[in-house]
Write an enzyme that holds these catalytic residues in place. Structure first.
Site, mmCIF file in Angstrom:
data_model
loop_
_atom_site.group_PDB
_atom_site.id
_atom_site.type_symbol
_atom_site.label_atom_id
_atom_site.label_comp_id
_atom_site.label_asym_id
_atom_site.label_seq_id
_atom_site.Cartn_x
_atom_site.Cartn_y
_atom_site.Cartn_z
ATOM 1 N N LYS A 39 70.330 -40.110 -88.754
ATOM 2 C CA LYS A 39 70.358 -39.244 -90.014
ATOM 3 C C LYS A 39 69.693 -38.120 -89.889
ATOM 4 O O LYS A 39 68.328 -38.272 -89.065
ATOM 5 C CB LYS A 39 70.187 -39.987 -91.191
ATOM 6 N N ASP A 46 76.706 -35.499 -95.522
ATOM 7 C CA ASP A 46 76.388 -36.449 -96.359
ATOM 8 C C ASP A 46 76.059 -35.562 -97.581
ATOM 9 O O ASP A 46 76.909 -34.412 -97.876
ATOM 10 C CB ASP A 46 74.871 -36.834 -96.011
HETATM 11 P P1 NDP Z 1 78.183 -34.975 -102.349
HETATM 12 O O1 NDP Z 1 76.957 -34.023 -102.273
HETATM 13 O O2 NDP Z 1 79.493 -34.641 -102.177
HETATM 14 O O3 NDP Z 1 78.066 -35.556 -103.873
HETATM 15 C C1 NDP Z 1 77.070 -35.905 -104.583
HETATM 16 C C2 NDP Z 1 77.162 -36.337 -105.898
HETATM 17 O O4 NDP Z 1 75.909 -37.198 -106.503
HETATM 18 C C3 NDP Z 1 77.318 -34.977 -106.589
HETATM 19 O O5 NDP Z 1 77.942 -35.040 -107.884
HETATM 20 C C4 NDP Z 1 75.654 -35.076 -107.284
HETATM 21 O O6 NDP Z 1 75.425 -34.229 -108.473
HETATM 22 C C5 NDP Z 1 75.354 -36.529 -107.364
HETATM 23 N N1 NDP Z 1 74.103 -36.671 -107.354
HETATM 24 C C6 NDP Z 1 73.287 -36.494 -106.271
HETATM 25 N N2 NDP Z 1 71.827 -36.694 -106.481
HETATM 26 C C7 NDP Z 1 71.790 -36.958 -107.794
HETATM 27 C C8 NDP Z 1 70.828 -37.485 -108.833
HETATM 28 N N3 NDP Z 1 69.623 -37.458 -108.586
HETATM 29 N N4 NDP Z 1 71.256 -37.710 -110.093
HETATM 30 C C9 NDP Z 1 72.721 -37.597 -110.430
HETATM 31 N N5 NDP Z 1 73.501 -37.259 -109.555
HETATM 32 C C10 NDP Z 1 73.153 -36.954 -108.276
HETATM 33 O O7 NDP Z 1 77.615 -36.362 -101.604
HETATM 34 P P2 NDP Z 1 78.615 -37.585 -101.142
HETATM 35 O O8 NDP Z 1 79.440 -37.933 -102.109
HETATM 36 O O9 NDP Z 1 79.052 -37.315 -99.846
HETATM 37 O O10 NDP Z 1 77.383 -38.669 -101.189
HETATM 38 C C11 NDP Z 1 77.201 -39.449 -102.192
HETATM 39 C C12 NDP Z 1 76.399 -40.943 -101.803
HETATM 40 O O11 NDP Z 1 77.278 -41.551 -100.589
HETATM 41 C C13 NDP Z 1 75.159 -40.413 -100.935
HETATM 42 O O12 NDP Z 1 74.164 -41.559 -101.264
HETATM 43 C C14 NDP Z 1 75.636 -40.708 -99.462
HETATM 44 O O13 NDP Z 1 74.402 -40.890 -98.646
HETATM 45 C C15 NDP Z 1 76.583 -41.770 -99.667
HETATM 46 N N6 NDP Z 1 77.649 -41.665 -98.497
HETATM 47 C C16 NDP Z 1 78.303 -40.527 -98.291
HETATM 48 C C17 NDP Z 1 79.279 -40.624 -97.076
HETATM 49 C C18 NDP Z 1 80.200 -39.494 -96.770
HETATM 50 O O14 NDP Z 1 80.982 -39.739 -95.853
HETATM 51 N N7 NDP Z 1 80.002 -38.527 -97.184
HETATM 52 C C19 NDP Z 1 79.711 -41.959 -96.474
HETATM 53 C C20 NDP Z 1 78.631 -43.002 -96.874
HETATM 54 C C21 NDP Z 1 77.844 -42.956 -97.673
HETATM 55 P P3 NDP Z 1 74.724 -32.843 -108.662
HETATM 56 O O15 NDP Z 1 75.682 -31.822 -107.875
HETATM 57 O O16 NDP Z 1 74.438 -32.500 -110.015
HETATM 58 O O17 NDP Z 1 73.512 -32.907 -107.598
HETATM 59 O O1 2IT Z 2 76.016 -42.742 -94.925
HETATM 60 C C1 2IT Z 2 77.017 -42.187 -94.250
HETATM 61 O O2 2IT Z 2 77.521 -43.531 -93.547
HETATM 62 C C2 2IT Z 2 77.450 -41.080 -93.804
HETATM 63 N N1 2IT Z 2 77.005 -40.034 -94.532
HETATM 64 C C3 2IT Z 2 78.507 -40.705 -92.981
HETATM 65 C C4 2IT Z 2 78.286 -40.743 -91.433
HETATM 66 C C5 2IT Z 2 78.948 -40.262 -90.428
HETATM 67 O O3 2IT Z 2 78.573 -40.146 -89.201
HETATM 68 O O4 2IT Z 2 80.349 -39.931 -90.886
#
Ligand code: NDP
Ligand code: 2IT
Length: 443
Positions: A126, A166
Site C-alpha cells: 500500500k 484508493d
Molecule cells: P473515494 O475517494 O472514491 O471515496 C471516499 C468516500 O468516503 C468519499 O465520499 C469521502 O468523502 C468519504 N470519506 C473519506 N473519509 C471520510 C471521513 N473521515 N468521514 C466521512 N467520509 C469520509 O475512495 P474509495 O471509494 O475508493 O474508498 C473508500 C474505502 O474503500 C476506503 O476505505 C478504501 O480503502 C476502501 N477500498 C477501496 C477500493 C477501491 O478499489 N477503490 C478497494 C477496496 C477497498 P469526502 O469526499 O467528503 O472526503
Molecule cells: O484496498 C484495496 O483493496 C484497494 N484499494 C484496491 C487495490 C488494488 O490493487 O486494486
C-alpha cells in the site's frame, strides 16, 4: 507456544505510536494464534507471525511540486511493500491529509490477507501521500502525480509492485501516474491497475469493489435461504466503492436509503433510483444540495448513516467510521448484516457488538476483495496482451467472491453454527501466505 498478549506487546514495542497498525494486527492474531498453537506449531518456530508484521520494505520520500501560483509545495510519499510470498506487491495508493505510516501499514497488512483470499498470485502493499486533493485544480493534480511517480517509479514494476487507486486516487490520477511512469521508463507495461479501458485497463475495474461487495452479501443471504429483494440498506461514503455498491444493490432489488461523505448524510426513505444516483454523482461533494431536487429526503450535516434503521449496513468510507455506539444502534434497530466495503471501518468494539448479537459481519479483507481481484485480472490481461469482455470479467469476479465466501465458511463456522466471517477470512488468507513463506525459506 505463542501467547497472544506477549505477541501484541511485542508488536506494540516494535511499532510505537501506530494505533491503526496495532488494531489491524490484533484483529488478525486473535484468530491466528490459537490456530497456530493447535494445528501448526512449526509456524511459531519459523517466526511466521513476527515476519508477517515486519514490512519487507518501506520507502519514504519527498514529493515537491509547484502549485498554480508557482509556489513550491512539499508532501510526504510512501510505499509499504509488506509481503511478496505469493506474488508481486499489490495494493492501492491513498492521497489524503490523514495518511501516515500507521495507516499505510495497517492497509498493507490487511491487503496481504485479502489478496491471498482472491487466490490470485498477488502479494500485499500500500502507498500514498499526505497530499490533499480537495480543492486542487486538475493541473495541480497532474503535477503532483508526476512528482510522486518521479520517485516511485524506481521501486515498482509489473513483476515487482503494482499500485492502484484508493481514497483520493481514481482513474484520473492513475492516468497521470501511468503517463509519467511510461515517460521515464520508455516502456508501456502493466505497472498500475485501474487504467482506462482504451489503454490497458480492465472492464469492470471501477465497479469491482462495490459489485463484489454485493456478490458477497448475496452469498450471505442465499446461505440463509433469503435474498436481497426488498432489503433496506444504509451505505456510508459517496465515492468509488459506495457508489457502485449502491448501483448493484438496486439491481438486486434492495432499497438503499443513505449515502454520505465528510459533509454529512443523505437519508432518502423512498430509496435511491438510478436517476437519483446519477444526480448524486453530478453533485460532487455537495450532498446537501440533494434535497433541493428531492425534498422528501433529508440531509444530516456531519452525521454518519448508522442512526437510520436498516437490514444491512455497508460502511464504504474509511477506517474506524463505525464505533461501538453505532454498532449498538444498528443492532437495536434490527440490522442483521454488516459488510465492509471500506478497509477496517468497524472498530474492535463494534465488531464485538456484532459477534455478540450473532448478526452476520463480513470484514473488508473478504467483502471488498473484488477491487483488487479485478486488478489481478487486469494484470493477467496486460501480460498476455489481451482484453476480456465485460461479461467475462464480471463472471470471474462473481466466481472469486463466491470462492472467498466458501473459504470464510470453511474456516469460520463455529460449533453453534454461527459463521464468524472474520475468523474465516483471517485463517483462509493466512494459511496460503504461511505455507508459501515456509516453502521459500527464511527471508
Ligand atoms: P473515494 O475517494 O472514491 O471515496 C471516499 C468516500 O468516503 C468519499 O465520499 C469521502 O468523502 C468519504 N470519506 C473519506 N473519509 C471520510 C471521513 N473521515 N468521514 C466521512 N467520509 C469520509 O475512495 P474509495 O471509494 O475508493 O474508498 C473508500 C474505502 O474503500 C476506503 O476505505 C478504501 O480503502 C476502501 N477500498 C477501496 C477500493 C477501491 O478499489 N477503490 C478497494 C477496496 C477497498 P469526502 O469526499 O467528503 O472526503
Ligand atoms: O484496498 C484495496 O483493496 C484497494 N484499494 C484496491 C487495490 C488494488 O490493487 O486494486
Amino acid at each position: 507456544m505463542l501467547n497472544l498478549k506477549s505477541f501484541i506487546d511485542y508488536v506494540e514495542s516494535q511499532n510505537p505510536h501506530e494505533p491503526e497498525f496495532l488494531q489491524a494486527v490484533t484483529e488478525v492474531v486473535e484468530d491466528l494464534i490459537p490456530y497456530i498453537n493447535e494445528h501448526h506449531p512449526e509456524y511459531a518456530d519459523l517466526k511466521i507471525l513476527e515476519r508477517l508484521v515486519e514490512p519487507e520494505r518501506v520507502v519514504s520520500f519527498r514529493v515537491a511540486w509547484l502549485d498554480d501560483n508557482n509556489k513550491v509545495q512539499v508532501n510526504k510519499g510512501y510505499r509499504v511493500q509488506m509481503n511478496s510470498a505469493i506474488g508481486p506487491y499489490k495494493g492501492g495508493l491513498r492521497f489524503s491529509p490523514t495518511v501516515n505510516l500507521s495507516i499505510l501499514k495497517f492497509l498493507a497488512f490487511e491487503q496481504v490477507f485479502k489478496n491471498a483470499l482472491t487466490s490470485l498470485p498477488i502479494g500485499g502493499g500500500k502507498g500514498g501521500s499526505n497530499f490533499d486533493p480537495k480543492g486542487k485544480s486538475d493541473n495541480e493534480i497532474m503535477r503532483f502525480c508526476q512528482a510522486f511517480m518521479t520517485e516511485l517509479y524506481r521501486h515498482i514494476g509489473s513483476e515487482t509492485d503494482v499500485p492502484a487507486g484508493d481514497i483520493g486516487v481514481g482513474g484520473r490520477e492513475i492516468g497521470y501516474l501511468f503517463g509519467q511512469y511510461k515517460r521515464i521508463q520508455n516502456n508501456f507495461t502493466g505497472v498500475l491497475t485501474g487504467k482506462g479501458v482504451h489503454w490497458g485497463g480492465s472492464y469492470i475495474r471501477p465497479e469491482a469493489t462495490g459489485y463484489g461487495l454485493l456478490y458477497f452479501v448475496q452469498n450471505i443471504f442465499e446461505n440463509n435461504c433469503d435474498s436481497l429483494e426488498g432489503k433496506v440498506i444504509t451505505i456510508s461514503g459517496a465515492g468509488n466503492v459506495a457508489f457502485y455498491a449502491a448501483e448493484k444493490a438496486l439491481l438486486f432489488g434492495a432499497k438503499v436509503v443513505t449515502l454520505s461523505n465528510s459533509t454529512g448524510t443523505i437519508y432518502d426513505q423512498d430509496g435511491f433510483s438510478r436517476e437519483k444516483l446519477t444526480h448524486i454523482a453530478k453533485l460532487g461533494r455537495n450532498l446537501a444540495d440533494y434535497v433541493e431536487k428531492y425534498p422528501a429526503a433529508t440531509f444530516h450535516p456531519r452525521q454518519k448513516p448508522w442512526q437510520f434503521a436498516c437490514d444491512i449496513a455497508l460502511p464504504c468510507a474509511t477506517q474506524n467510521e463505525l464505533d461501538e455506539d453505532d454498532a449498538t444502534t444498528l443492532v437495536q434497530n434490527g440490522c442483521i448484516c454488516v459488510a465492509e466495503g471500506a478497509n477496517m471501518p468497524s472498530t474492535a468494539e463494534a465488531i464485538k457488538v456484532f459477534h455478540d448479537a450473532k448478526i452476520a459481519f463480513a470484514p473488508g479483507k473478504a467483502a471488498n476483495a473484488g477491487g483488487v481481484a479485478v486488478s489481478g485480472l487486469e494484470m493477467s490481461q496486460n501480460s498476455i496482451g489481451q482484453q476480456w469482455s465485460t461479461s467475462k470479467v464480471d463472471d470471474r469476479l462473481k466466481n472469486i467472491m463466491n470462492n472467498i465466501y466458501k473459504t470464510c465458511l470453511r474456516y469460520g463456522k463455529e460449533s453453534d453454527g454461527y459463521i464468524n466471517y472474520l475468523k474465516g477470512a483471517n485463517l483462509g488468507g493466512f494459511i496460503k501466505v504461511a505455507e508459501a513463506m515456509k516453502a521459500q525459506g527464511v527471508l
